[in-house]
Design a protein around this motif. Structure first.
Motif, PDB file in Angstrom:
ATOM      1  N   GLY A   9      27.818  84.697  -9.128  1.00  0.00           N
ATOM      2  CA  GLY A   9      27.962  83.384  -9.737  1.00  0.00           C
ATOM      3  C   GLY A   9      27.680  82.298  -8.716  1.00  0.00           C
ATOM      4  O   GLY A   9      27.335  82.571  -7.567  1.00  0.00           O
ATOM      5  N   SER A  10      27.867  81.069  -9.145  1.00  0.00           N
ATOM      6  CA  SER A  10      27.666  79.930  -8.257  1.00  0.00           C
ATOM      7  C   SER A  10      28.800  79.879  -7.235  1.00  0.00           C
ATOM      8  O   SER A  10      29.802  80.589  -7.360  1.00  0.00           O
ATOM      9  CB  SER A  10      27.647  78.632  -9.073  1.00  0.00           C
ATOM     10  N   THR A  11      28.647  79.021  -6.258  1.00  0.00           N
ATOM     11  CA  THR A  11      29.702  78.862  -5.260  1.00  0.00           C
ATOM     12  C   THR A  11      31.008  78.456  -5.933  1.00  0.00           C
ATOM     13  O   THR A  11      32.063  79.004  -5.617  1.00  0.00           O
ATOM     14  CB  THR A  11      29.287  77.822  -4.195  1.00  0.00           C
ATOM     15  N   GLU A  13      31.984  79.039  -8.999  1.00  0.00           N
ATOM     16  CA  GLU A  13      32.505  80.196  -9.732  1.00  0.00           C
ATOM     17  C   GLU A  13      33.134  81.207  -8.783  1.00  0.00           C
ATOM     18  O   GLU A  13      34.182  81.786  -9.084  1.00  0.00           O
ATOM     19  CB  GLU A  13      31.388  80.849 -10.542  1.00  0.00           C
ATOM     20  N   LYS A  51      20.132  75.124   2.326  1.00  0.00           N
ATOM     21  CA  LYS A  51      20.940  75.626   1.217  1.00  0.00           C
ATOM     22  C   LYS A  51      22.169  76.316   1.798  1.00  0.00           C
ATOM     23  O   LYS A  51      22.065  77.123   2.710  1.00  0.00           O
ATOM     24  CB  LYS A  51      20.126  76.632   0.405  1.00  0.00           C
ATOM     25  N   GLU A  53      25.312  78.721   0.894  1.00  0.00           N
ATOM     26  CA  GLU A  53      25.696  79.695  -0.134  1.00  0.00           C
ATOM     27  C   GLU A  53      26.911  80.486   0.343  1.00  0.00           C
ATOM     28  O   GLU A  53      27.000  80.878   1.496  1.00  0.00           O
ATOM     29  CB  GLU A  53      24.531  80.651  -0.383  1.00  0.00           C
TER      30      GLU A  53
END
Length: 76
Positions: A9-11, A13, A51, A53
């Motif tokens: 999932g996204s960061t 999430e 980016k 992450e």
């Protein structure tokens, strides 16, 4: 550990997943707070093409690391 390892999932999430997973751990909640600070601060500065992450499965020799680890990649 399987739900942790398989979670994608996204960061945001991932952070919410960790909050739920570590809800009963004061040390865990403190760690989540530190991660949120890092991502909030990074979001407030100009990073150009960079980016940031969160990878909750990244580990390097757990016997001698006592905090966060960072991995830097050049994608060019």
């Amino acid at each position: 550990l399987q739900p942790l390892i398989l979670f994608e999932g996204s960061t945001l999430e991932k952070l919410n997943f960790l909050k739920n997973l570590l809800a009963d751990s004061e040390i865990g909640k403190h760690g989540i707070s530190e991660l949120e600070y890092i991502f909030t601060t990074a979001a407030s500065i100009e990073m150009g093409m960079s980016k940031l992450e969160l990878d909750i499965t990244l580990a390097r020799g757990l016997n001698y690391y006592t905090g966060a680890i960072f991995e830097v990649k050049d994608i060019n």
